[in-house]
Design an enzyme around this catalytic site. Structure first.
Site, PDB file in Angstrom:
ATOM      1  N   ALA A   1     -89.069 -87.757 -50.886  1.00  0.00           N
ATOM      2  CA  ALA A   1     -89.186 -87.827 -49.432  1.00  0.00           C
ATOM      3  C   ALA A   1     -88.795 -86.508 -48.772  1.00  0.00           C
ATOM      4  O   ALA A   1     -87.833 -85.852 -49.175  1.00  0.00           O
ATOM      5  CB  ALA A   1     -88.295 -88.950 -48.895  1.00  0.00           C
ATOM      6  N   THR A   2     -89.540 -86.158 -47.733  1.00  0.00           N
ATOM      7  CA  THR A   2     -89.209 -84.962 -46.948  1.00  0.00           C
ATOM      8  C   THR A   2     -87.775 -85.048 -46.432  1.00  0.00           C
ATOM      9  O   THR A   2     -87.041 -84.059 -46.453  1.00  0.00           O
ATOM     10  CB  THR A   2     -90.200 -84.803 -45.783  1.00  0.00           C
ATOM     11  OG1 THR A   2     -91.526 -84.698 -46.314  1.00  0.00           O
ATOM     12  CG2 THR A   2     -89.881 -83.572 -44.953  1.00  0.00           C
TER      13      THR A   2
ATOM     14  N   MET B   1     -85.565 -83.976 -49.109  1.00  0.00           N
ATOM     15  CA  MET B   1     -85.646 -82.535 -49.340  1.00  0.00           C
ATOM     16  C   MET B   1     -84.806 -81.782 -48.313  1.00  0.00           C
ATOM     17  O   MET B   1     -84.066 -80.855 -48.648  1.00  0.00           O
ATOM     18  CB  MET B   1     -87.103 -82.054 -49.295  1.00  0.00           C
ATOM     19  CG  MET B   1     -87.235 -80.562 -49.636  1.00  0.00           C
ATOM     20  SD  MET B   1     -88.930 -79.958 -49.586  1.00  0.00           S
ATOM     21  CE  MET B   1     -89.174 -79.829 -47.821  1.00  0.00           C
ATOM     22  N   VAL B   2     -84.892 -82.207 -47.068  1.00  0.00           N
ATOM     23  CA  VAL B   2     -84.086 -81.582 -46.018  1.00  0.00           C
ATOM     24  C   VAL B   2     -82.600 -81.748 -46.330  1.00  0.00           C
ATOM     25  O   VAL B   2     -81.824 -80.787 -46.243  1.00  0.00           O
ATOM     26  CB  VAL B   2     -84.440 -82.173 -44.632  1.00  0.00           C
ATOM     27  CG1 VAL B   2     -83.420 -81.760 -43.578  1.00  0.00           C
ATOM     28  CG2 VAL B   2     -85.841 -81.746 -44.226  1.00  0.00           C
ATOM     29  N   GLY B   3     -82.191 -82.951 -46.730  1.00  0.00           N
ATOM     30  CA  GLY B   3     -80.787 -83.182 -47.077  1.00  0.00           C
ATOM     31  C   GLY B   3     -80.334 -82.325 -48.247  1.00  0.00           C
ATOM     32  O   GLY B   3     -79.227 -81.780 -48.242  1.00  0.00           O
TER      33      GLY B   3
ATOM     34  N   GLU C   1     -79.946 -78.779 -46.995  1.00  0.00           N
ATOM     35  CA  GLU C   1     -78.727 -78.660 -46.190  1.00  0.00           C
ATOM     36  C   GLU C   1     -77.485 -78.637 -47.074  1.00  0.00           C
ATOM     37  O   GLU C   1     -76.573 -77.826 -46.865  1.00  0.00           O
ATOM     38  CB  GLU C   1     -78.616 -79.816 -45.192  1.00  0.00           C
ATOM     39  CG  GLU C   1     -79.460 -79.657 -43.974  1.00  0.00           C
ATOM     40  CD  GLU C   1     -78.995 -80.551 -42.844  1.00  0.00           C
ATOM     41  OE1 GLU C   1     -78.144 -80.096 -42.042  1.00  0.00           O
ATOM     42  OE2 GLU C   1     -79.480 -81.699 -42.776  1.00  0.00           O
TER      43      GLU C   1
ATOM     44  N   HIS D   1     -93.150 -78.910 -46.161  1.00  0.00           N
ATOM     45  CA  HIS D   1     -93.073 -79.671 -47.411  1.00  0.00           C
ATOM     46  C   HIS D   1     -94.508 -79.733 -47.911  1.00  0.00           C
ATOM     47  O   HIS D   1     -95.318 -80.515 -47.405  1.00  0.00           O
ATOM     48  CB  HIS D   1     -92.501 -81.063 -47.161  1.00  0.00           C
ATOM     49  CG  HIS D   1     -92.187 -81.817 -48.411  1.00  0.00           C
ATOM     50  ND1 HIS D   1     -91.613 -83.070 -48.395  1.00  0.00           N
ATOM     51  CD2 HIS D   1     -92.347 -81.524 -49.722  1.00  0.00           C
ATOM     52  CE1 HIS D   1     -91.443 -83.501 -49.628  1.00  0.00           C
ATOM     53  NE2 HIS D   1     -91.903 -82.576 -50.462  1.00  0.00           N
TER      54      HIS D   1
ATOM     55  N   ARG E   1     -77.156 -73.350 -39.065  1.00  0.00           N
ATOM     56  CA  ARG E   1     -75.945 -74.156 -39.058  1.00  0.00           C
ATOM     57  C   ARG E   1     -74.941 -73.495 -38.129  1.00  0.00           C
ATOM     58  O   ARG E   1     -74.939 -72.268 -37.977  1.00  0.00           O
ATOM     59  CB  ARG E   1     -75.341 -74.277 -40.468  1.00  0.00           C
ATOM     60  CG  ARG E   1     -76.298 -74.955 -41.452  1.00  0.00           C
ATOM     61  CD  ARG E   1     -75.639 -75.326 -42.751  1.00  0.00           C
ATOM     62  NE  ARG E   1     -74.682 -76.404 -42.593  1.00  0.00           N
ATOM     63  CZ  ARG E   1     -75.006 -77.689 -42.422  1.00  0.00           C
ATOM     64  NH1 ARG E   1     -76.267 -78.054 -42.391  1.00  0.00           N
ATOM     65  NH2 ARG E   1     -74.075 -78.606 -42.289  1.00  0.00           N
TER      66      ARG E   1
END
Length: 138
Positions: free
Chosen positions: A41-42, A45-47, A50, A76, A120
């Site tokens: 899942a996108t 991937m983001v998690g 991060e 993605h 961030r």
């Protein structure tokens, strides 16, 4: 922030795609995903990206400091099945006061699956949580 928090810091993270990380399993509350293809899942991937950024700069923050994500711009571009390995590569490209900018890339065992940038902010954790608690009280 320590004086070692400077552009040029790099870090790589690895992960194996578990069935729980596929699109249909993102969240039981998000039912629109239930019949989607079972690929990485996108959101995951983001998690993963991060988390890799957090690991990159963890030893360069002062006591009581942490970071929170403020912006993400990531493509993605390729599907990854469960069971395949992943690698995220991040590099800190900018430090402007308390704002950090990262170049980010994600790969599976075959090749590039995503890339972009991530920002961030360095926070004082106690002060941040006090504001969150105040907001929760209304």
């Amino acid at each position: 922030m320590k004086d070692t928090l400077k552009p040029g810091l790099k870090h790589a993270g690895t992960l194996k795609v578990l069935p729980s990380m596929t699109v249909p399993n993102v969240s039981a509350e998000l039912t629109a995903f239930a019949d989607m293809p079972p690929v990485f899942a996108t959101a995951m991937m983001v998690g993963f990206i991060e988390a890799t950024c957090i690991e990159c700069i963890a030893n360069h923050l002062g006591d009581g400091e942490h970071t929170v994500g403020t912006h993400i711009n990531i493509s993605h571009t390729a599907a990854t099945p469960a069971g395949m390995g992943l690698r995220a590569e991040v590099s800190l490209t900018g430090v402007e006061r308390r704002m950090l900018t990262f170049k980010v890339e994600a790969f599976d065992d075959v090749g590039l699956i995503g890339k972009g940038s991530h920002h961030r902010a360095v926070i004082d954790l106690d002060r941040f949580m006090a504001k969150v608690e105040e907001k929760a009280r209304g």
